[in-house]
Design a protein around this motif. Structure first.
Motif, PDB file in Angstrom:
ATOM      1  N   SER A 110      53.779  28.076  44.821  1.00  0.00           N
ATOM      2  CA  SER A 110      54.350  29.060  43.906  1.00  0.00           C
ATOM      3  C   SER A 110      53.871  30.450  44.290  1.00  0.00           C
ATOM      4  N   TYR A 111      54.673  31.459  44.031  1.00  0.00           N
ATOM      5  CA  TYR A 111      54.255  32.832  44.326  1.00  0.00           C
ATOM      6  C   TYR A 111      52.981  33.183  43.571  1.00  0.00           C
ATOM      7  N   LYS A 112      52.773  32.570  42.409  1.00  0.00           N
ATOM      8  CA  LYS A 112      51.580  32.864  41.618  1.00  0.00           C
ATOM      9  C   LYS A 112      50.317  32.329  42.272  1.00  0.00           C
ATOM     10  N   GLU A 113      50.461  31.349  43.141  1.00  0.00           N
ATOM     11  CA  GLU A 113      49.305  30.708  43.764  1.00  0.00           C
ATOM     12  C   GLU A 113      48.978  31.276  45.148  1.00  0.00           C
ATOM     13  N   LYS A 114      49.885  32.063  45.731  1.00  0.00           N
ATOM     14  CA  LYS A 114      49.644  32.613  47.069  1.00  0.00           C
ATOM     15  C   LYS A 114      48.546  33.664  47.018  1.00  0.00           C
ATOM     16  N   LYS A 115      47.589  33.536  47.913  1.00  0.00           N
ATOM     17  CA  LYS A 115      46.432  34.431  47.962  1.00  0.00           C
ATOM     18  C   LYS A 115      46.777  35.625  48.854  1.00  0.00           C
ATOM     19  N   VAL A 116      47.258  36.704  48.235  1.00  0.00           N
ATOM     20  CA  VAL A 116      47.723  37.859  49.002  1.00  0.00           C
ATOM     21  C   VAL A 116      47.171  39.206  48.524  1.00  0.00           C
ATOM     22  N   ILE A 117      46.420  39.216  47.444  1.00  0.00           N
ATOM     23  CA  ILE A 117      45.990  40.468  46.825  1.00  0.00           C
ATOM     24  C   ILE A 117      44.537  40.763  47.182  1.00  0.00           C
ATOM     25  N   SER A 118      44.274  41.986  47.620  1.00  0.00           N
ATOM     26  CA  SER A 118      42.910  42.377  47.978  1.00  0.00           C
ATOM     27  C   SER A 118      42.065  42.585  46.719  1.00  0.00           C
ATOM     28  N   ILE A 119      40.748  42.545  46.895  1.00  0.00           N
ATOM     29  CA  ILE A 119      39.831  42.698  45.765  1.00  0.00           C
ATOM     30  C   ILE A 119      39.975  44.074  45.109  1.00  0.00           C
ATOM     31  N   GLY A 120      40.274  45.097  45.902  1.00  0.00           N
ATOM     32  CA  GLY A 120      40.456  46.439  45.344  1.00  0.00           C
ATOM     33  C   GLY A 120      41.637  46.500  44.383  1.00  0.00           C
ATOM     34  N   ILE A 121      42.729  45.876  44.773  1.00  0.00           N
ATOM     35  CA  ILE A 121      43.928  45.841  43.911  1.00  0.00           C
ATOM     36  C   ILE A 121      43.639  45.007  42.664  1.00  0.00           C
ATOM     37  N   VAL A 122      42.941  43.895  42.843  1.00  0.00           N
ATOM     38  CA  VAL A 122      42.578  43.052  41.688  1.00  0.00           C
ATOM     39  C   VAL A 122      41.742  43.863  40.708  1.00  0.00           C
ATOM     40  N   SER A 123      40.817  44.645  41.232  1.00  0.00           N
ATOM     41  CA  SER A 123      39.982  45.494  40.383  1.00  0.00           C
ATOM     42  C   SER A 123      40.836  46.482  39.596  1.00  0.00           C
ATOM     43  N   GLU A 124      41.802  47.092  40.274  1.00  0.00           N
ATOM     44  CA  GLU A 124      42.703  48.034  39.588  1.00  0.00           C
ATOM     45  C   GLU A 124      43.537  47.336  38.521  1.00  0.00           C
ATOM     46  N   LEU A 125      44.052  46.154  38.840  1.00  0.00           N
ATOM     47  CA  LEU A 125      44.913  45.428  37.901  1.00  0.00           C
ATOM     48  C   LEU A 125      44.157  44.944  36.668  1.00  0.00           C
ATOM     49  N   THR A 126      42.916  44.521  36.871  1.00  0.00           N
ATOM     50  CA  THR A 126      42.155  43.914  35.774  1.00  0.00           C
ATOM     51  C   THR A 126      41.237  44.887  35.052  1.00  0.00           C
ATOM     52  N   GLY A 127      40.880  45.983  35.726  1.00  0.00           N
ATOM     53  CA  GLY A 127      39.908  46.912  35.151  1.00  0.00           C
ATOM     54  C   GLY A 127      38.473  46.437  35.343  1.00  0.00           C
ATOM     55  N   LEU A 128      38.292  45.357  36.084  1.00  0.00           N
ATOM     56  CA  LEU A 128      36.964  44.831  36.358  1.00  0.00           C
ATOM     57  C   LEU A 128      36.389  45.492  37.612  1.00  0.00           C
ATOM     58  N   SER A 129      35.097  45.686  37.626  1.00  0.00           N
ATOM     59  CA  SER A 129      34.456  46.258  38.813  1.00  0.00           C
ATOM     60  C   SER A 129      34.440  45.220  39.932  1.00  0.00           C
ATOM     61  N   LEU A 130      34.303  45.701  41.163  1.00  0.00           N
ATOM     62  CA  LEU A 130      34.192  44.792  42.301  1.00  0.00           C
ATOM     63  C   LEU A 130      32.992  43.870  42.122  1.00  0.00           C
ATOM     64  N   ARG A 131      31.924  44.416  41.590  1.00  0.00           N
ATOM     65  CA  ARG A 131      30.709  43.642  41.375  1.00  0.00           C
ATOM     66  C   ARG A 131      30.947  42.481  40.401  1.00  0.00           C
ATOM     67  N   LYS A 132      31.674  42.754  39.298  1.00  0.00           N
ATOM     68  CA  LYS A 132      31.957  41.687  38.330  1.00  0.00           C
ATOM     69  C   LYS A 132      32.847  40.615  38.937  1.00  0.00           C
ATOM     70  N   ILE A 133      33.835  41.035  39.706  1.00  0.00           N
ATOM     71  CA  ILE A 133      34.740  40.062  40.337  1.00  0.00           C
ATOM     72  C   ILE A 133      33.949  39.161  41.281  1.00  0.00           C
ATOM     73  N   ARG A 134      33.071  39.761  42.074  1.00  0.00           N
ATOM     74  CA  ARG A 134      32.237  38.972  42.995  1.00  0.00           C
ATOM     75  C   ARG A 134      31.298  38.043  42.215  1.00  0.00           C
ATOM     76  N   TYR A 135      30.773  38.527  41.107  1.00  0.00           N
ATOM     77  CA  TYR A 135      29.890  37.714  40.266  1.00  0.00           C
ATOM     78  C   TYR A 135      30.631  36.484  39.746  1.00  0.00           C
ATOM     79  N   TYR A 136      31.865  36.672  39.272  1.00  0.00           N
ATOM     80  CA  TYR A 136      32.644  35.546  38.763  1.00  0.00           C
ATOM     81  C   TYR A 136      32.945  34.546  39.883  1.00  0.00           C
ATOM     82  N   GLU A 137      33.104  35.056  41.098  1.00  0.00           N
ATOM     83  CA  GLU A 137      33.273  34.159  42.243  1.00  0.00           C
ATOM     84  C   GLU A 137      31.980  33.368  42.477  1.00  0.00           C
TER      85      GLU A 137
END
Length: 102
Positions: free
Chosen positions: A3-30
């Motif tokens: 599914s298009y929803k499952e394709k891994k195509v978005i960079s961490i910077g864009i994810v940060s912009e979309l979610t409002g989460l810092s890069l550090r928080k995103i990495r922490y959740y990983e």
């Protein structure tokens, strides 16, 4: 087919912009095993899916409510397991309906 929803195509910077989460928080959740981005290239750049973005938004909401990451992880695992069971049941029903044997 993925599914298009499952394709891994978005960079961490864009994810940060979309979610409002810092890069550090995103990495922490990983690190906590709440999300699993794909690693590509020699540098191991992270790539996320739209489903990952939705999951991160759920995580952020739960964290704002005071839910611990360990509890969030339990919920996410339970949801994934339920989804797998549901998909298996649907495949079984389709196979039975069309008399498909494995």
């Amino acid at each position: 087919m993925t599914s298009y929803k499952e394709k891994k195509v978005i960079s961490i910077g864009i994810v940060s912009e979309l979610t409002g989460l810092s890069l550090r928080k995103i990495r922490y959740y990983e690190e906590r095993g709440l999300i699993t981005p794909e690693r590509i290239g020699n540098g191991g750049s992270r790539r996320y899916s739209f489903a990952d973005v939705e999951t991160l938004m759920k995580i952020a909401e739960k964290r704002e409510e005071g839910v611990q990451t360990s509890e969030i992880k339990k919920e996410l695992v339970k949801e994934r397991n339920q989804k797998q069971v549901r998909n298996q049941m649907i495949r079984g029903q389709i196979n039975a309906h069309f008399n498909i044997r494995k």
